[in-house]
Design an enzyme around this catalytic site. Structure first.
Site, PDB file in Angstrom:
ATOM      1  N   GLY A 100      45.382  22.077  40.548  1.00  0.00           N
ATOM      2  CA  GLY A 100      45.070  23.460  40.249  1.00  0.00           C
ATOM      3  C   GLY A 100      43.574  23.711  40.277  1.00  0.00           C
ATOM      4  CG  HIS A 121      38.545  47.020  21.677  1.00  0.00           C
ATOM      5  ND1 HIS A 121      38.029  45.885  21.088  1.00  0.00           N
ATOM      6  CD2 HIS A 121      39.402  47.551  20.784  1.00  0.00           C
ATOM      7  CE1 HIS A 121      38.571  45.733  19.887  1.00  0.00           C
ATOM      8  NE2 HIS A 121      39.400  46.736  19.674  1.00  0.00           N
ATOM      9  CD  GLU A 141      36.121  44.333  23.666  1.00  0.00           C
ATOM     10  OE1 GLU A 141      36.669  43.921  22.631  1.00  0.00           O
ATOM     11  OE2 GLU A 141      35.400  45.358  23.691  1.00  0.00           O
ATOM     12  CB  CYS A 167      36.847  47.896  16.968  1.00  0.00           C
ATOM     13  SG  CYS A 167      38.463  48.542  16.473  1.00  0.00           S
TER      14      CYS A 167
END
Length: 521
Positions: free
Chosen positions: A227, A171, A173, A81
């Site tokens: 967590g 993109h 990704e 990009c």
């Protein structure tokens, strides 16, 4: 350990971190640095190839220029990009504003090249991609050829095969680009020739050595939430320094149902870690009274955590470090990773909510890992599946799942509703026998501080509303709302309304990320 490396130069895209994740999925080590990384440091890093990220700016803005000496290093370069526009602009091509901004799904028609060979799915010479650009390359630099186009972008892909320079105006990704992972693998593994050596066992070895070097003989305090992130951080640090680590489990009144007992039992049984249980509900609730702004709530909760840790530190003679389970998405959502170039979205409890006068030094051994890497690391460290694959829970707990002011009454209602939702997700399976809890990446209930009219029995009710949120994602940078079965949603709604006195309406959140974030605050 000597291993092949890829360098990613960040020009400010919100999804630059995903490039790093995709490279690591190919088991190749990579680092993300600011676009203005000095050339001598780039040479010292000795990458097998360079990836130039996307970004929100124009190549004509002087503040966003990398050292063009990268094109003289004799190594492959991939521009994504903005990175493609930067490459074209500085190698003699032209970049102009597009007639229309191209954002969203597009099909790129390609010709076979070193970059596109064998990466197609069903349709040869067609890529399904995600575009997000205004400017575009209008004239190629010398030595380049067009290898892909769209109706509105005649130069959507370009290459200089001799120098192994490649530019793509989309993109690869993001998960929306179907062949993106294959394209990045082609560049990293085949064109750059990087050998895959990045694995979690290797990471453990390096991380343990780094922690020991950082900490020395000091004692470390870790805020344990139960967590995934804090659990894996605790296991990794405990592997490195053993009993120098003390975990502080703070019950701030914003935990899930029965979580305090579960966390204490789990860590005593599975890790043998020293854990101090601090009941601080009154302290937190007093500080949060009357506060409605989510940023202020986050910062208050962060500050109160530090107060608790300071109190515990005084009991530990050599305590010098505060450990946290900060990971990549935390960092990019706060300020754009190490480069600080991406536009900030919101502060994260582990990153932006800590006071400047904090007395302890920070130890963040997971800050360069994505969530799925953290889970891989947990398994490699020998943690049980129920711990490693538990859904993420934010540091501020229910404080950011109660919209507006936090009250004990609201937290008690939300705890019960959330527990019912999770129970039903665990107990309901798809046609393959997989539970909907395992099929979703994160699921939780949100308390809405508004009342709605209802009817129960022969009477009118005027009670609170909860929203259910469930998403599916591989990286937590983007996410789709989970298409849960209507029967499951109906069962959850009926149970909450009948079993939780004070709630008479349940709604389901069907927002993706973007445009919404996963958490409501």
């Amino acid at each position: 350990m000597t291993q092949d490396k890829i360098l990613i130069l960040d020009f400010g895209s919100q999804v630059t971190q995903l490039i790093a994740r995709r490279v690591r999925e190919a088991h190749v080590y990579c680092e993300l640095h600011s676009f203005d990384m000095p050339l001598d440091e780039i040479k010292a890093f000795n990458p097998k190839g360079i990836i130039l990220s996307g970004g929100p700016n124009s190549v004509y803005e002087s503040d966003y220029q990398a050292d063009i000496g990268i094109f003289d290093l004799g190594i492959p370069v991939l521009g994504i990009c903005y990175g493609m526009q930067f490459m074209a602009h500085h190698l003699g091509g032209e970049v102009t504003p597009g007639n229309q901004r191209e954002f969203g799904y597009a099909q790129v028609k390609t010709i076979d090249s070193g970059l596109t060979r064998d990466i197609y799915d069903d349709a040869p010479n067609t890529l399904d991609v995600w575009m997000s650009h205004g400017d575009k390359v209008s004239k190629l630099p010398d030595g380049f050829a067009v290898i892909g186009d769209t109706p509105s972008c005649p130069i959507a892909m370009m290459e200089n095969a001799e120098k192994q320079f490649y530019g793509i105006q989309f993109h690869p990704e993001v998960t929306h680009t179907k062949q993106g992972r294959a394209l990045l693998n082609r560049f990293v593994l085949d064109i750059c020739g990087a050998q895959p050596g990045w694995t979690m066992p290797n990471y453990i070895e390096e991380a343990v050595a780094k922690i020991r070097e950082q900490v020395g003989s000091d004692e470390v305090i870790l805020g344990l939430s139960g967590g995934v992130d804090s659990s894996v951080a605790a296991a990794l640090i405990h592997r490195a320094i053993g009993d120098q680590l003390t975990c502080v489990f703070v019950d701030h009144g914003l935990l899930r149902l029965n979580e305090g007992k579960m966390v204490m039992d789990m860590f005593a049984r599975n890790l043998g870690v020293k854990v101090i249980h601090v009941d601080a509900e009154g302290q937190f609730m007093a500080k949060l009274a009357g506060v409605t702004d989510p940023e202020k709530k986050r910062k208050i909760i962060g500050a109160e955590f530090i107060e608790v840790f300071d109190a515990e530190e005084k009991k530990l003679t050599n305590a010098k470090w505060l450990a946290q389970g900060t990971i990549y998405p935390d960092v990019i959502e706060s300020a754009g990773a190490k480069t600080q170039k991406a536009h900030a979205i919101k502060s994260h409890h582990n990153v932006g909510g800590l006071p400047e006068n904090m007395k302890l030094k920070l130890l963040e051994p997971l800050r360069d890992l994505f969530k799925d890497e953290v889970r891989e690391l947990g398994v490699a460290l020998g943690l049980p599946r129920e711990m490693v694959y538990r859904h993420p829970f934010p540091g501020p707990g229910l404080g950011v799942r109660i919209l507006g002011e936090v009250k004990k009454e609201y937290a008690d209602l939300l705890r019960q509703a959330d527990d019912i939702f999770i129970q039903e997700l665990r107990n309901t399976t798809d046609e393959n026998g997989t539970s909907w809890y395992d099929l979703t990446s994160q699921a939780f209930a949100v308390f809405l501080p508004v009342k709605s009219v209802g009817v129960m029995g022969d009477g009118r009710t005027y009670d609170y509303v909860v929203a259910l949120r469930a998403v599916i994602t591989s990286d937590f940078m983007t996410a789709h709302w989970a298409e849960l079965p209507y029967s499951l949603l109906g069962r959850v709604s009926n149970r909450i309304i009948n079993e939780v006195k004070g709630i008479n309406r349940v709604v389901y959140d069907v927002s993706g990320k973007p445009p919404a974030t996963i958490e409501w605050e």
